[in-house]
Design an enzyme around this catalytic site. Structure first.
Site, PDB file in Angstrom:
ATOM      1  N   LEU A  58      68.098 -66.181  32.918  1.00 23.46           N
ATOM      2  CA  LEU A  58      68.493 -64.840  32.489  1.00 23.46           C
ATOM      3  C   LEU A  58      69.477 -64.180  33.450  1.00 23.46           C
ATOM      4  CD1 LEU A  58      65.035 -63.466  31.271  1.00 23.46           C
ATOM      5  CD2 LEU A  58      66.757 -64.756  29.992  1.00 23.46           C
ATOM      6  N   LYS A  93      71.086 -70.868  52.012  1.00 27.10           N
ATOM      7  CA  LYS A  93      71.946 -71.787  51.266  1.00 27.10           C
ATOM      8  C   LYS A  93      72.322 -73.006  52.102  1.00 27.10           C
ATOM      9  CE  LYS A  93      72.118 -70.086  47.204  1.00 27.10           C
ATOM     10  NZ  LYS A  93      71.576 -70.871  46.060  1.00 27.10           N
ATOM     11  N   ILE A 130      59.413 -70.156  40.252  1.00 28.57           N
ATOM     12  CA  ILE A 130      59.579 -71.490  40.851  1.00 28.57           C
ATOM     13  C   ILE A 130      58.785 -71.666  42.139  1.00 28.57           C
ATOM     14  CG2 ILE A 130      61.822 -71.966  39.826  1.00 28.57           C
ATOM     15  CD1 ILE A 130      63.013 -71.167  42.606  1.00 28.57           C
ATOM     16  N   ASP A 137      62.519 -68.263  33.389  1.00 32.43           N
ATOM     17  CA  ASP A 137      62.787 -67.174  34.318  1.00 32.43           C
ATOM     18  C   ASP A 137      61.465 -66.449  34.562  1.00 32.43           C
ATOM     19  OD1 ASP A 137      64.143 -65.125  35.853  1.00 32.43           O
ATOM     20  OD2 ASP A 137      65.956 -65.692  34.759  1.00 32.43           O
ATOM     21  N   TYR A 142      70.845 -64.807  53.293  1.00 33.13           N
ATOM     22  CA  TYR A 142      71.212 -65.568  52.097  1.00 33.13           C
ATOM     23  C   TYR A 142      72.006 -66.819  52.474  1.00 33.13           C
ATOM     24  CZ  TYR A 142      73.629 -66.628  47.686  1.00 33.13           C
ATOM     25  OH  TYR A 142      74.139 -67.248  46.569  1.00 33.13           O
TER      26      TYR A 142
END
Length: 308
Positions: free
Chosen positions: A8, A140, A48, A32, A136
């Site tokens: 989404l 990553k 998740i 989602d 963030y």
């Protein structure tokens, strides 16, 4: 069967549609955190971080390919670093463990946020030392490393792109540092004015969503033996400043932009101005189709239609 997590979100919204067009509605399952009303394909509610539920969904639906888009974005991640790490790293690890168990093929995207302030700002190369200063960005980098480990040690075919800022008229995003570019279009058409949270000279790599979706599908279709990288391909399309975007939009709409930089300016200042994506072009034939002018025409035309 194909599963899309984070379906989404900004990318997921359009990727699901592209996958349905490519493979048929009955082959795609979206997931989602919250189940939407009147959704256009089979939907599984899932966090998740909950590996038991995630594994059950994969097992029951005999999932073979996963596009893992569920993530906390850059600006939101700085506000809630623990959640950012939990979703972006621990959640990814659940996806990789499940891929190993069921021998799945994965798409796990990365971001230009992996680059710290010490890399070359212009045409940032594929192989540089990654020292991001944001939570963030750190998640990553760890995610890229984890994906590479699963490829090398467990033979999982995992692929990914370091997405630049993505711009789309179909979904207004939230939580990202490059969101000002999308918001500028939306507000220009809706009200003719926008308060921008970065300064006018901020220049960042950007891409129209149509190109990003096409690149994603092309990478997943590429022969594995043609790929010299896996979870971390640089990808480029265009770079422009906030003021250049304002002027481009003003050619179509009576528009006034006020610049009031906030904490997101500090994030943007650590990122590259432009990206070298020679490896993507060489390894799997990547080539963008949209520049700022063509993108702006598409954005303004479609947003005007939506506002009629």
């Amino acid at each position: 069967m194909i599963l899309v997590t984070g379906a989404l979100g900004q990318i997921g919204t359009e990727l699901v549609l592209a996958l349905q067009e490519k493979y048929g509605n009955d082959k795609i399952i979206a997931s989602d955190l919250k189940e939407p009303e009147n959704y256009h394909c089979k939907f599984e509610k899932c966090d998740i971080r909950d590996i038991e539920t995630y594994e059950r969904i994969n097992n029951e639906n005999k999932i073979e390919i996963v596009y893992h888009l569920a993530a906390i974005l850059s600006a939101a991640g700085e506000k809630n670093p623990e959640l950012c790490h939990d979703v972006n790293y621990n959640g990814l690890e659940n996806v990789l463990k499940t891929a190993k168990k069921y021998n799945q093929k994965l798409f796990c995207p990365s971001s230009i946020a992996v680059f710290g302030p010490d890399v070359p700002k212009e045409m940032t190369p594929q192989n540089v030392e990654l020292n991001p200063k944001t939570v963030y960005g750190i998640t990553k980098v760890k995610g890229e490393e984890l994906c590479d480990t699963y490829f090398k040690e467990h033979g999982i075919d995992v692929r990914g792109i370091r997405y630049p800022g993505l711009i789309s008229w179909k979904h207004k995003p939230s939580g990202g540092t490059t969101d000002y570019a999308v918001e500028m279009y939306f507000d220009a058409v809706e009200s003719g004015k926008y308060e921008c949270f970065v300064n006018r000279n901020t220049r960042l790599p950007m891409m129209f969503m149509d190109d990003a979706i096409r690149a994603t599908l092309e990478l997943m279709d590429a022969p594995l033996d043609s790929l010299n990288y896996h979870s971390n391909y640089n990808l480029s399309s265009m770079s422009f400043s906030a003021e250049e975007l304002e002027k481009e939009i003003s050619a179509h709409v009576d528009f006034n932009c006020l610049y009031k930089p906030d904490y997101r300016q500090d994030i943007a200042d650590t990122w590259p101005i432009s990206i070298n994506d020679d490896d993507a072009r060489k390894d799997w034939g990547w080539e963008p189709k949209f520049d700022i002018s063509k993108m702006t025409e598409e954005m303004i035309t479609n947003l005007r239609r939506l506002n009629e």
